[in-house]
Design a protein around this motif. Structure first.
Motif, PDB file in Angstrom:
ATOM      1  N   ARG A   8     -10.486  18.400  48.889  1.00 60.61           N
ATOM      2  CA  ARG A   8      -9.430  19.296  48.403  1.00 60.61           C
ATOM      3  C   ARG A   8      -9.354  20.613  49.190  1.00 60.61           C
ATOM      4  O   ARG A   8      -9.025  21.658  48.656  1.00 60.61           O
ATOM      5  CB  ARG A   8      -9.606  19.565  46.915  1.00 60.61           C
ATOM      6  CG  ARG A   8      -9.556  18.289  46.098  1.00 60.61           C
ATOM      7  CD  ARG A   8     -10.035  18.477  44.665  1.00 60.61           C
ATOM      8  NE  ARG A   8     -10.060  17.190  44.003  1.00 60.61           N
ATOM      9  CZ  ARG A   8     -11.111  16.400  43.931  1.00 60.61           C
ATOM     10  NH1 ARG A   8     -12.250  16.760  44.500  1.00 60.61           N
ATOM     11  NH2 ARG A   8     -11.055  15.245  43.308  1.00 60.61           N
ATOM     12  N   ALA A  52      -5.920  14.296  50.099  1.00 58.32           N
ATOM     13  CA  ALA A  52      -6.577  15.593  49.895  1.00 58.32           C
ATOM     14  C   ALA A  52      -7.873  15.434  49.108  1.00 58.32           C
ATOM     15  O   ALA A  52      -8.875  16.105  49.410  1.00 58.32           O
ATOM     16  CB  ALA A  52      -5.629  16.547  49.181  1.00 58.32           C
ATOM     17  N   VAL A 104      -0.237  12.376  49.200  1.00 51.77           N
ATOM     18  CA  VAL A 104      -0.981  13.521  49.721  1.00 51.77           C
ATOM     19  C   VAL A 104      -2.166  13.847  48.820  1.00 51.77           C
ATOM     20  O   VAL A 104      -3.255  14.158  49.300  1.00 51.77           O
ATOM     21  CB  VAL A 104      -0.044  14.736  49.892  1.00 51.77           C
ATOM     22  CG1 VAL A 104      -0.830  16.021  50.101  1.00 51.77           C
ATOM     23  CG2 VAL A 104       0.902  14.504  51.068  1.00 51.77           C
ATOM     24  N   GLY A 152       3.064  14.564  54.373  1.00 56.34           N
ATOM     25  CA  GLY A 152       3.671  15.378  53.330  1.00 56.34           C
ATOM     26  C   GLY A 152       4.466  14.548  52.354  1.00 56.34           C
ATOM     27  O   GLY A 152       5.064  13.528  52.726  1.00 56.34           O
ATOM     28  N   CYS A 167      -4.948  21.091  52.310  1.00 58.75           N
ATOM     29  CA  CYS A 167      -3.505  21.196  52.050  1.00 58.75           C
ATOM     30  C   CYS A 167      -2.999  22.600  52.318  1.00 58.75           C
ATOM     31  O   CYS A 167      -3.692  23.588  52.082  1.00 58.75           O
ATOM     32  CB  CYS A 167      -3.194  20.819  50.600  1.00 58.75           C
ATOM     33  SG  CYS A 167      -3.321  19.053  50.309  1.00 58.75           S
ATOM     34  N   ASP A 222       4.506  16.850  46.729  1.00 55.52           N
ATOM     35  CA  ASP A 222       3.453  17.779  46.314  1.00 55.52           C
ATOM     36  C   ASP A 222       3.188  18.856  47.357  1.00 55.52           C
ATOM     37  O   ASP A 222       3.171  20.041  47.048  1.00 55.52           O
ATOM     38  CB  ASP A 222       2.143  17.031  46.051  1.00 55.52           C
ATOM     39  CG  ASP A 222       2.147  16.276  44.738  1.00 55.52           C
ATOM     40  OD1 ASP A 222       3.013  16.543  43.895  1.00 55.52           O
ATOM     41  OD2 ASP A 222       1.276  15.403  44.569  1.00 55.52           O
ATOM     42  N   SER A 223       2.936  18.438  48.593  1.00 59.69           N
ATOM     43  CA  SER A 223       2.540  19.380  49.630  1.00 59.69           C
ATOM     44  C   SER A 223       2.369  18.640  50.950  1.00 59.69           C
ATOM     45  O   SER A 223       2.830  17.508  51.100  1.00 59.69           O
ATOM     46  CB  SER A 223       1.222  20.073  49.255  1.00 59.69           C
ATOM     47  OG  SER A 223       0.891  21.082  50.194  1.00 59.69           O
ATOM     48  N   VAL A 224       1.672  19.296  51.872  1.00 62.06           N
ATOM     49  CA  VAL A 224       1.336  18.714  53.172  1.00 62.06           C
ATOM     50  C   VAL A 224      -0.172  18.818  53.342  1.00 62.06           C
ATOM     51  O   VAL A 224      -0.777  19.864  53.092  1.00 62.06           O
ATOM     52  CB  VAL A 224       2.037  19.460  54.329  1.00 62.06           C
ATOM     53  CG1 VAL A 224       1.584  18.921  55.680  1.00 62.06           C
ATOM     54  CG2 VAL A 224       3.544  19.368  54.186  1.00 62.06           C
ATOM     55  N   VAL A 225      -0.787  17.708  53.793  1.00 58.46           N
ATOM     56  CA  VAL A 225      -2.209  17.699  54.095  1.00 58.46           C
ATOM     57  C   VAL A 225      -2.376  17.612  55.611  1.00 58.46           C
ATOM     58  O   VAL A 225      -1.597  16.948  56.291  1.00 58.46           O
ATOM     59  CB  VAL A 225      -2.939  16.540  53.363  1.00 58.46           C
ATOM     60  CG1 VAL A 225      -2.474  15.181  53.838  1.00 58.46           C
ATOM     61  CG2 VAL A 225      -4.440  16.669  53.485  1.00 58.46           C
TER      62      VAL A 225
END
Length: 194
Positions: free
Chosen positions: A37, A32, A28, A168, A40, A171-174
């Motif tokens: 950036r 990102a 991700v 995802g 996310c 770290d996170s979801v983009v």
């Protein structure tokens, strides 16, 4: 009549499955970075297990603490869809838990993102369907409505439209607009090769 608050849109434009699958295995953070950036979801929405997420957005807009339309969305979603449940970040009542997540996995849903609370965390951590949520509470949901399915939503302070590509990891979801996806994929692959 518009009937705002009680709308359900059955048809969404999903991107080509090969395009979506192209993002498999790309971190991700790399994607990102290729999107300046800005794509996310907010860091307060965290993964509950280690399962990687990849699929297309199937959105649910609901009143905080209410999951009536989430039940309907699970029945409507197609394999490869990711349920994106915009519950306004409220953490008093869980939107779903083990039973609804198990049913989602059985239906082939590719993941669940809840901008709100979930419950049954121990069970969700053992599942192979990725689940992201803003928090945890044992309090169950209400089932009164209103709500909408397949409308643009704000989830984790990012606008997500039905059919957006979601990737995802831990770290996170983009969030990737399908119109930009081919270029983002090419850029992300170039970053991977470096």
């Amino acid at each position: 009549m518009a009937n705002i608050g009680y709308r359900i849109f059955r048809k969404i434009n999903r991107p080509d499955k090969d395009l979506v699958q192209g993002f498999e295995g790309i971190p991700v953070a790399n994607i990102a970075d290729c999107m300046s950036r800005l794509a996310c979801i907010d860091a307060r929405i965290r993964p509950l297990n280690d399962a990687p997420l990849l699929g297309t957005a199937f959105t649910v807009k609901t009143r905080p603490g209410d999951n009536l339309l989430t039940h309907k969305a699970i029945e409507m979603a197609e394999p490869g869809d990711v349920l994106v449940i915009a519950a306004q970040g409220q953490l008093v009542n869980a939107i779903l838990g083990e039973l609804m997540t198990t049913w989602s996995q059985h239906r082939g849903i590719a993941g669940i993102i809840v901008d709100g609370a979930i419950r049954d965390v121990a069970a969700l951590r053992r599942m192979t369907i990725p689940v992201y949520a803003a928090g945890v509470t044992p309090n169950g949901p209400y089932k009164d409505g209103p709500g909408e399915i397949n409308v643009p939503v704000s989830c984790g302070d990012i606008s997500i439209k039905p059919g957006d590509i979601l990737v995802g990891d831990s770290d996170s979801v983009v969030v990737i607009d399908p119109a930009d996806a081919a270029q983002v994929l090419a850029d992300a692959k170039a970053v991977q090769e470096k």
